[in-house]
Design an enzyme around this catalytic site. Structure first.
Site, PDB file in Angstrom:
ATOM      1  N   ASP A 137       0.839  -1.203   0.000  1.00 64.23           N
ATOM      2  CA  ASP A 137       0.000   0.000   0.000  1.00 64.23           C
ATOM      3  C   ASP A 137       0.871   1.249   0.000  1.00 64.23           C
ATOM      4  OD1 ASP A 137       1.002   0.065   2.531  1.00 64.23           O
ATOM      5  OD2 ASP A 137      -0.907   0.055   3.566  1.00 64.23           O
ATOM      6  N   CYS A 217     -10.352  11.616  11.429  1.00 61.43           N
ATOM      7  CA  CYS A 217     -10.244  10.172  11.694  1.00 61.43           C
ATOM      8  C   CYS A 217      -9.212   9.906  12.785  1.00 61.43           C
ATOM      9  CB  CYS A 217      -9.863   9.446  10.405  1.00 61.43           C
ATOM     10  SG  CYS A 217      -9.621   7.672  10.605  1.00 61.43           S
TER      11      CYS A 217
END
Length: 299
Positions: A137, A217
């Site tokens: 990723d 977040c």
């Protein structure tokens, strides 16, 4: 040609699962509908990426594998289940809660080894003209979009990919190749009217339209951001010291989670599920090394 194509595709899938050790595999063409690229650009323009400058660099490349590998034709999308039950909260000194993906060793190392093994197989299967490029990723790939197109799962309202076998407790990886392979059918699942994750997010990071405001977040606030947590968001962060699992813990698709078979990801290998805030020790090879706030606390 159709039989040969099908046979080669199935052999690669079998190798990915049986030899390389991935838990899921799917294949899609090396292109995405424009909506994904447009959504990424809109997300960045709205400021939802916060200080994650790497997300802002060349967003077109993330949706266009041919910019990474010329003549790219197929993307092999892979997943590794990382779920492990949480240990009970320890008594005594103050502790911080750790997200499940960081319980054990750094997953990048684990998956990179698997990708290297699979890459060698794909190259051998295709011959000397075969091109292969893989990412966990850390590269410019819209992994979740390719995962949905490859049939691995669907987009949840918590912005994670939700798979049939493992819910959203999966790491994603992609292998781009110029080989022509059979495509899987895109996953057509959805959350329906469910909004449990939206209501459970204590900082209001989930906006209800399959969009995450990363600046609100808890994972961003405790891992990516170098700044102190804004005062209004601190009550929502609570005991979380590295990451957050709330929107996944409450998801009905995750209620039957299966414990990972990859022992490197078990809590006893590295950080565990809680960290002693009076004696922060970041073991080598732990994902916690990314958290600059924890590093400053390390004794």
């Amino acid at each position: 040609m159709g039989v040969a194509l099908s046979e080669r595709t199935q052999k690669i899938k079998n190798f990915a699962l049986q030899e390389a050790g991935f838990d899921l595999v799917g294949i899609t063409r090396a292109t995405l509908p424009d909506c994904h690229e447009n959504a990424l650009k809109s997300w960045i323009e709205n400021g939802y990426a916060g200080s994650m400058d790497y997300m802002k660099r060349d967003p077109e490349r993330r949706a266009r594998p041919e910019r990474t590998l010329a003549s790219a034709r197929s993307v092999i999308v892979l997943a590794v289940n990382y779920f492990h039950p949480e240990d009970p909260r320890p008594d005594g000194s103050p502790v911080g809660k750790i997200t499940k993906y960081a319980y054990g060793a750094d997953y990048h190392k684990l998956i990179e080894k698997k990708l290297k093994k699979l890459s060698s197989y794909v190259f051998a299967a295709g011959g000397p003209d075969t091109g292969v490029k893989s990412y966990v990723d850390t590269g410019p790939m819209l992994e979740r979009a390719f995962a949905q197109r490859a049939g691995l799962g669907f987009f949840g309202k918590n912005t994670n990919v939700i798979t049939r076998n493992f819910g959203s407790w999966v790491f994603l990886a992609c292998l781009i190749t110029n080989l022509e392979l059979e495509e899987d059918v895109p996953h057509a699942g959805s959350c329906g009217a469910c909004r449990i994750c939206l209501d459970a997010c204590p900082t209001g990071a989930l906006l209800g339209n399959y969009t995450l405001d990363a600046t609100r977040c808890i994972s961003y606030l405790t891992i990516e951001s170098k700044d102190p947590v804004p005062e209004p968001l601190r009550p929502g962060v609570g005991e979380w010291a590295f990451g957050c699992d709330i929107c996944q813990d409450v998801c009905p698709y995750n209620f039957r989670a299966k414990t990972t078979q990859h022992e490197e990801l078990y809590p006893l290998k590295k950080a565990g599920t809680w960290i002693d805030l009076n004696n922060v020790e970041i073991l080598p090879g732990s994902p916690l090394k990314r958290a600059k706030k924890l590093k400053r606390m390390q004794t």
